[in-house]
Enzyme design. Sequence first.
Site, PDB file in Angstrom:
ATOM      1  N   LYS A  48       0.836  -1.211   0.000  1.00 27.38           N
ATOM      2  CA  LYS A  48       0.000   0.000   0.000  1.00 27.38           C
ATOM      3  C   LYS A  48       0.870   1.261   0.000  1.00 27.38           C
ATOM      4  CE  LYS A  48      -3.389  -0.464   2.928  1.00 27.38           C
ATOM      5  NZ  LYS A  48      -4.173  -0.424   4.186  1.00 27.38           N
ATOM      6  N   SER A  70      -1.716   9.599   7.578  1.00 23.76           N
ATOM      7  CA  SER A  70      -0.755   9.256   8.635  1.00 23.76           C
ATOM      8  C   SER A  70       0.642   9.783   8.274  1.00 23.76           C
ATOM      9  CB  SER A  70      -0.662   7.738   8.821  1.00 23.76           C
ATOM     10  OG  SER A  70      -1.670   7.271   9.674  1.00 23.76           O
ATOM     11  N   LYS A 100       2.784  -4.088  10.949  1.00 20.93           N
ATOM     12  CA  LYS A 100       1.448  -4.288  11.531  1.00 20.93           C
ATOM     13  C   LYS A 100       1.592  -4.901  12.914  1.00 20.93           C
ATOM     14  CE  LYS A 100      -2.889  -3.811  10.192  1.00 20.93           C
ATOM     15  NZ  LYS A 100      -3.396  -2.871   9.184  1.00 20.93           N
ATOM     16  N   THR A 145      -9.446   7.557   5.574  1.00 14.39           N
ATOM     17  CA  THR A 145      -9.571   6.292   4.838  1.00 14.39           C
ATOM     18  C   THR A 145     -10.761   6.379   3.883  1.00 14.39           C
ATOM     19  OG1 THR A 145      -8.649   5.134   6.732  1.00 14.39           O
ATOM     20  CG2 THR A 145      -9.811   3.788   5.111  1.00 14.39           C
TER      21      THR A 145
HETATM   22  N1  GLU Z   1      -4.682   0.701   9.728  1.00 10.40           N
HETATM   23  C1  GLU Z   1      -4.719   1.519   8.560  1.00 10.40           C
HETATM   24  C2  GLU Z   1      -4.453   0.703   7.312  1.00 10.40           C
HETATM   25  O1  GLU Z   1      -4.613  -0.502   7.317  1.00 10.40           O
HETATM   26  C3  GLU Z   1      -3.825   2.751   8.689  1.00 10.40           C
HETATM   27  C4  GLU Z   1      -2.369   2.469   8.838  1.00 10.40           C
HETATM   28  C5  GLU Z   1      -1.524   3.712   9.145  1.00 10.40           C
HETATM   29  O2  GLU Z   1      -2.059   4.800   9.131  1.00 10.40           O
HETATM   30  O3  GLU Z   1      -0.341   3.518   9.389  1.00 10.40           O
HETATM   31  O4  GLU Z   1      -4.144   1.228   6.286  1.00 10.40           O
END
Ligand code: GLU
Length: 428
Positions: free
Chosen positions: A98, A356, A110, A194
């Site tokens: 991503k 972020s 993660k 998001t």
């Molecule tokens: N948990 C979100 C994702 O899966 C955000 C991750 C982030 O902002 O680092 O994209």
Amino acid sequence: MVTPVEEFHPQLDNARGLLLEAARHLDVHPSIIEQLGSPKESMTARLMVRMDDNTERSFTAWRCRYDDTKGPTKGGIRFHPDASLDEVETLAFRMMCKCAVMNLPFGGGKGAVRVDPRTLSRAELERLSRAYVRAFYPLMGPDRDIPAPDVNTNASVMGWMVDEYSALAGKPQPAFITGKPIALGGSLGRSDATARGGFHVVKNLEKELNLADCDKTVCIQGFGNAGQHMATFLHNDGYKIVGLSDSRGAVYCADGIDAYEAVRVKHETGMVSALAGMNGIQTMDPDDLIAADCCLLVPAALEEMINKDNAHRVKAKVILELANGPVTPKADKILEDNGVIVVPDILANAGGVTVSYFEWVQNLQMFYWELDEIHTRLKAIMDRESRAIWELAKATKTSMRTSAYIHALRRLNDAIEAGGTQGHDDSR
Ligand code: GLU
């Protein structure tokens, strides 16, 4: 032959399949596929947490730094009773891809705790969040591994975590985590990022996805932060929300559900099914939501919700993956055969990690941006990468999912190659 437990990672195997498929379209050295096919480092910890009744409970927790070629690892922490190492590593892999799709200077990471947060008091949750930071302190840091919210975690959890991290470091460390409360250095625009990113993808490709000509009906599966914001963005743009579900039930109304009313009822009662009876809204079996009549289906809950057993029931023309990994590879094949276009998670939900990134930049610069600037920058990146993936899908005659992975792999490959071909010699 018995498969050793540590070798059993069906989710990561599926994700690796996406990488191999993308590699067929690029000239990538096999050693690079080998590097990206397994995580750089993962750590498991047992967290001991004092409960309000003074007993101690233990929780299993993980943090994975999947790959940091393109920058510090980045990715959320989830609290869920079904969390596992396989899931954490797969989600970290997805974060790596991503961030590459968005061209952010981050690798993928993660974390998770195996817990049902609804069974804990607020004080217990705070102690659990602080214990997580103490356990993984050596792995994390503003220039090493930067967590964020994910399923069942939010700005409050990030606030406790940054407080704990700063105490351990002996100095304020706002850039250690993103998705923080604004009062602790959080960014404007992070909470709806998001969904806003997913909405930009829809608007940018509306014509190409044939959404402009259909009746603009939408079903949203999962009504947490991302699902709620998506409902209001689409509602304001003239889309008609006809179906909604959460972990407790589902509702349907062919005439449309007012998104603001749905958000209000969800906040007041904790369940979308409390909408039933208002303005012709009826309850439905949550398993039937993905088969409901609609033009756009937005899975915004957990992984593998659309799978080989139910993919053939999908009537929507387009699926926008606001959740991570909601469509399995077998379901992808069925959907493709049935002419359903899937807009993949690593593009569709990348608005969150993109803001972020803006938060982290602001923390490092100690200079904070106006909301307009966040919105303009987010839109520019979402538009640029949606277009690039759509064009690549046309040029390579592949699905948007495969083209998104080709796009990511190309950037990861360039970064690994630019770092030299002789590798880090671990025997030194
Ligand atoms: N948990 C979100 C994702 O899966 C955000 C991750 C982030 O902002 O680092 O994209």
